[in-house]
Design a protein around this motif. Structure first.
Motif, PDB file in Angstrom:
ATOM      1  N   PHE A  62       0.806  -1.216   0.000  1.00  0.00           N
ATOM      2  CA  PHE A  62       0.000   0.000   0.000  1.00  0.00           C
ATOM      3  C   PHE A  62       0.846   1.277   0.000  1.00  0.00           C
ATOM      4  CE2 PHE A  62      -2.538  -3.338   2.031  1.00  0.00           C
ATOM      5  CZ  PHE A  62      -3.635  -3.356   1.165  1.00  0.00           C
ATOM      6  N   GLY A  63       2.139   1.147  -0.257  1.00  0.00           N
ATOM      7  CA  GLY A  63       2.997   2.327  -0.277  1.00  0.00           C
ATOM      8  C   GLY A  63       3.030   3.046   1.055  1.00  0.00           C
ATOM      9  N   GLY A  64       3.134   2.285   2.140  1.00  0.00           N
ATOM     10  CA  GLY A  64       3.009   2.862   3.482  1.00  0.00           C
ATOM     11  C   GLY A  64       4.015   3.951   3.786  1.00  0.00           C
ATOM     12  N   GLU A  65       5.274   3.757   3.392  1.00  0.00           N
ATOM     13  CA  GLU A  65       6.313   4.764   3.645  1.00  0.00           C
ATOM     14  C   GLU A  65       5.961   6.078   2.954  1.00  0.00           C
ATOM     15  OE1 GLU A  65      11.181   5.182   3.088  1.00  0.00           O
ATOM     16  OE2 GLU A  65      10.036   3.901   1.739  1.00  0.00           O
ATOM     17  N   MET A  81      -5.302   7.723   1.977  1.00  0.00           N
ATOM     18  CA  MET A  81      -4.543   7.784   0.732  1.00  0.00           C
ATOM     19  C   MET A  81      -4.440   6.424   0.059  1.00  0.00           C
ATOM     20  SD  MET A  81      -1.432  10.345   1.695  1.00  0.00           S
ATOM     21  CE  MET A  81      -1.787  11.925   2.472  1.00  0.00           C
ATOM     22  N   ILE A  82      -4.448   6.451  -1.256  1.00  0.00           N
ATOM     23  CA  ILE A  82      -4.182   5.286  -2.085  1.00  0.00           C
ATOM     24  C   ILE A  82      -3.068   5.663  -3.053  1.00  0.00           C
ATOM     25  CG2 ILE A  82      -6.067   5.943  -3.662  1.00  0.00           C
ATOM     26  CD1 ILE A  82      -6.395   2.973  -4.334  1.00  0.00           C
ATOM     27  N   VAL A  83      -2.069   4.791  -3.195  1.00  0.00           N
ATOM     28  CA  VAL A  83      -0.895   5.090  -4.011  1.00  0.00           C
ATOM     29  C   VAL A  83      -0.950   4.241  -5.273  1.00  0.00           C
ATOM     30  CG1 VAL A  83       1.629   5.276  -4.010  1.00  0.00           C
ATOM     31  CG2 VAL A  83       0.363   5.525  -1.871  1.00  0.00           C
ATOM     32  N   GLY A  84      -0.521   4.826  -6.392  1.00  0.00           N
ATOM     33  CA  GLY A  84      -0.608   4.114  -7.656  1.00  0.00           C
ATOM     34  C   GLY A  84       0.601   4.305  -8.541  1.00  0.00           C
ATOM     35  N   ASN A  85       0.648   3.515  -9.587  1.00  0.00           N
ATOM     36  CA  ASN A  85       1.706   3.580 -10.596  1.00  0.00           C
ATOM     37  C   ASN A  85       1.399   4.754 -11.532  1.00  0.00           C
ATOM     38  OD1 ASN A  85       3.764   3.038 -12.369  1.00  0.00           O
ATOM     39  ND2 ASN A  85       2.751   1.301 -13.322  1.00  0.00           N
ATOM     40  N   GLY A  86       1.666   5.953 -11.019  1.00  0.00           N
ATOM     41  CA  GLY A  86       1.252   7.173 -11.690  1.00  0.00           C
ATOM     42  C   GLY A  86      -0.185   7.488 -11.341  1.00  0.00           C
ATOM     43  N   SER A  87      -0.569   8.753 -11.453  1.00  0.00           N
ATOM     44  CA  SER A  87      -1.963   9.106 -11.170  1.00  0.00           C
ATOM     45  C   SER A  87      -2.915   8.476 -12.176  1.00  0.00           C
ATOM     46  CB  SER A  87      -2.141  10.627 -11.146  1.00  0.00           C
ATOM     47  OG  SER A  87      -1.788  11.205 -12.392  1.00  0.00           O
ATOM     48  N   ASP A  88      -2.409   8.132 -13.366  1.00  0.00           N
ATOM     49  CA  ASP A  88      -3.262   7.457 -14.349  1.00  0.00           C
ATOM     50  C   ASP A  88      -3.808   6.145 -13.800  1.00  0.00           C
ATOM     51  OD1 ASP A  88      -2.847   9.482 -16.147  1.00  0.00           O
ATOM     52  OD2 ASP A  88      -1.447   8.366 -17.422  1.00  0.00           O
ATOM     53  N   GLU A  89      -3.010   5.438 -13.012  1.00  0.00           N
ATOM     54  CA  GLU A  89      -3.529   4.188 -12.456  1.00  0.00           C
ATOM     55  C   GLU A  89      -4.659   4.458 -11.469  1.00  0.00           C
ATOM     56  OE1 GLU A  89      -2.297   0.005 -10.321  1.00  0.00           O
ATOM     57  OE2 GLU A  89      -1.276   1.836  -9.719  1.00  0.00           O
ATOM     58  N   LEU A 220       4.603   7.615 -10.204  1.00  0.00           N
ATOM     59  CA  LEU A 220       3.953   7.495  -8.907  1.00  0.00           C
ATOM     60  C   LEU A 220       2.951   8.629  -8.733  1.00  0.00           C
ATOM     61  CD1 LEU A 220       5.163   6.125  -5.634  1.00  0.00           C
ATOM     62  CD2 LEU A 220       3.956   8.318  -5.554  1.00  0.00           C
ATOM     63  N   GLY A 221       1.724   8.235  -8.394  1.00  0.00           N
ATOM     64  CA  GLY A 221       0.674   9.190  -8.082  1.00  0.00           C
ATOM     65  C   GLY A 221      -0.122   8.669  -6.901  1.00  0.00           C
ATOM     66  N   PHE A 222      -1.033   9.492  -6.412  1.00  0.00           N
ATOM     67  CA  PHE A 222      -1.814   9.041  -5.261  1.00  0.00           C
ATOM     68  C   PHE A 222      -3.170   9.736  -5.241  1.00  0.00           C
ATOM     69  CE2 PHE A 222       0.685  12.673  -3.947  1.00  0.00           C
ATOM     70  CZ  PHE A 222      -0.095  13.382  -3.045  1.00  0.00           C
ATOM     71  N   GLY A 223      -4.104   9.110  -4.539  1.00  0.00           N
ATOM     72  CA  GLY A 223      -5.425   9.680  -4.351  1.00  0.00           C
ATOM     73  C   GLY A 223      -5.672   9.919  -2.880  1.00  0.00           C
ATOM     74  N   VAL A 224      -6.503  10.916  -2.594  1.00  0.00           N
ATOM     75  CA  VAL A 224      -6.882  11.243  -1.217  1.00  0.00           C
ATOM     76  C   VAL A 224      -8.399  11.221  -1.142  1.00  0.00           C
ATOM     77  CG1 VAL A 224      -6.681  12.907   0.662  1.00  0.00           C
ATOM     78  CG2 VAL A 224      -4.858  12.749  -1.051  1.00  0.00           C
ATOM     79  N   ALA A 225      -8.931  10.412  -0.232  1.00  0.00           N
ATOM     80  CA  ALA A 225     -10.387  10.275  -0.127  1.00  0.00           C
ATOM     81  C   ALA A 225     -10.749   9.693   1.229  1.00  0.00           C
ATOM     82  CB  ALA A 225     -10.924   9.386  -1.248  1.00  0.00           C
ATOM     83  N   SER A 239      -2.064  -6.106  -6.651  1.00  0.00           N
ATOM     84  CA  SER A 239      -1.547  -6.453  -5.324  1.00  0.00           C
ATOM     85  C   SER A 239      -0.293  -5.672  -4.938  1.00  0.00           C
ATOM     86  CB  SER A 239      -1.270  -7.956  -5.258  1.00  0.00           C
ATOM     87  OG  SER A 239      -0.452  -8.365  -6.339  1.00  0.00           O
ATOM     88  N   TYR A 240       0.654  -5.556  -5.868  1.00  0.00           N
ATOM     89  CA  TYR A 240       1.890  -4.801  -5.605  1.00  0.00           C
ATOM     90  C   TYR A 240       2.063  -3.790  -6.738  1.00  0.00           C
ATOM     91  CZ  TYR A 240       2.842  -8.639  -2.379  1.00  0.00           C
ATOM     92  OH  TYR A 240       2.772  -9.568  -1.371  1.00  0.00           O
ATOM     93  N   ASN A 241       1.230  -2.765  -6.726  1.00  0.00           N
ATOM     94  CA  ASN A 241       1.164  -1.865  -7.885  1.00  0.00           C
ATOM     95  C   ASN A 241       2.231  -0.779  -7.884  1.00  0.00           C
ATOM     96  OD1 ASN A 241      -0.204  -0.720  -5.619  1.00  0.00           O
ATOM     97  ND2 ASN A 241      -1.225   0.743  -6.960  1.00  0.00           N
ATOM     98  N   VAL A 242       2.878  -0.542  -6.758  1.00  0.00           N
ATOM     99  CA  VAL A 242       3.936   0.481  -6.682  1.00  0.00           C
ATOM    100  C   VAL A 242       5.233  -0.202  -6.277  1.00  0.00           C
ATOM    101  CG1 VAL A 242       4.720   2.602  -5.575  1.00  0.00           C
ATOM    102  CG2 VAL A 242       2.297   2.296  -6.095  1.00  0.00           C
TER     103      VAL A 242
END
Length: 355
Positions: A62-65, A81-89, A220-225, A239-242
């Protein structure tokens, strides 16, 4: 040859990114809104210190760091927060989780064309509502459409304008679906909408490190919700997207706010100077709160100028679509790059016959 694809995939057009010349090509690249300055020295040091053990093991899922570091910068709890492989993901995750055939995805146009591509992948219904001529938000039409997902890019590409927070707040309070506020360019803007995620459970704010942090190549991108919204999104996340490298480098970059802010200040100053220079050449230049400008040439010959600049190894962006085919989008480069562009445009305009 047999047709292997779903009908909606077979019918859709591919997303076309900006041209990416090979590394080492001697070219002025002002077409993909990349930051002209290098990443933070802290980020580069973190990259050099990656060890084999980080590569041998799976990354933290979950990209905890990174979430902890971003939490400190934004003042939002890390579990929001949710972390992704770029904000596009993150955009793709929202579409996969919230849409299906018969559900609507709504957004004003022109905007980031990937919204359409992602929607068509899921065979959901695309509803595109034209921006008004002054790029004011078609608020009533967006509310009436009431999409399962509504995308608002703020600041918007390719126009460069920011959407008033009052409009975003009204949208969030009237929509029954998810409101995605895409803040890819927010580091260059005067305000942001991060507080809306704590006011409205149906809002997700999306950020990237590609623009303000000079990490477009890292992805690397992320969402806040609200965590209740994230719970559904996390169900469709890989499962391991970042990867471990991206998480480590991005963590160092987002901590170094002083460096990022200094680069942003230089780009904002260059943006102002480039705006003045282009206006002096007769271009109409829209106000921008991004690291690019939307401009209209004085002789409405946008495609010609794009092609001529490309021949001179200066890349800018031309969109051959209604409402944009008389305009150009120009990334703000270094002052030296910008002046080379302005000089080239000045020569091209002098060569054209006048009526």
């Amino acid at each position: 040859m047999p047709n292997y694809f779903r009908a909606n995939v077979d019918a859709m057009a591919s997303y076309i990114p900006g041209e990416q010349p090979p590394r080492g090509t001697q070219i002025i690249k002002l077409n993909s809104n990349e930051n002209p300055y290098p990443p933070s020295p802290l980020a580069l040091a973190a990259l050099q210190n990656i060890d084999g053990e980080q590569l041998r093991r799976y990354p933290e899922p979950f990209g905890g760091e990174f979430r902890q570091a971003a939490s400190q910068v934004l003042g939002v709890p890390s579990d929001w927060m949710i972390v992704g492989n770029g904000s596009d993901e993150i955009l793709s995750i929202v579409i996969r989780a919230c849409t299906e055939p018969g559900r609507k995805v709504v957004y004003p146009m022109p905007t980031y064309v990937l919204y359409r591509t992602l929607t068509e992948m899921q065979a959901a219904d695309v509803v595109e509502i034209p921006y008004k001529e002054d790029y004011s938000l078609p608020l009533d039409e967006l509310i009436a459409a009431d999409g399962a997902v509504t995308f608002i890019a703020s600041p918007n590409s390719p126009s460069g304008h920011i959407v008033a927070k009052a409009d975003l707040r009204k949208l969030a309070s009237h929509l029954s679906g998810v409101l995605v506020i895409d803040e890819a360019y927010v580091d260059f803007a005067q305000e942001n909408a991060v507080d809306l995620v704590q006011e409205y459970a149906n809002v997700i704010l999306i950020r990237t490190l590609s623009k303000g942090y000079s990490l477009a190549g890292l992805r690397l991108g992320f969402g806040v919700a609200n965590p209740q919204l994230l719970d559904g999104l996390l169900k469709v996340k890989d499962s391991y997207n970042v990867d471990a490298i991206a998480s480590t480098v991005a963590t160092a970059a987002i901590i170094d706010q002083a460096y990022k802010n200094a680069c942003v200040a230089k780009i904002q100053a260059s943006r102002n100077q480039l705006t003045t220079d282009l206006k002096n050449l007769g271009f109409h230049v829209w106000d921008s709160q991004t690291n690019f400008l939307l401009v209209q040439p004085p002789q409405n010959n946008a495609e010609y100028l794009y092609q001529q600049l490309k021949a001179q190894k200066i890349l800018i962006r031309y969109f051959k679509q209604p409402g944009l085919d008389d305009k150009l989008r120009i990334t703000v480069g270094t002052d030296e790059q910008n002046q080379t562009l302005v000089k080239a445009l000045g020569y091209l305009l002098q060569e054209l016959p006048t009526e």
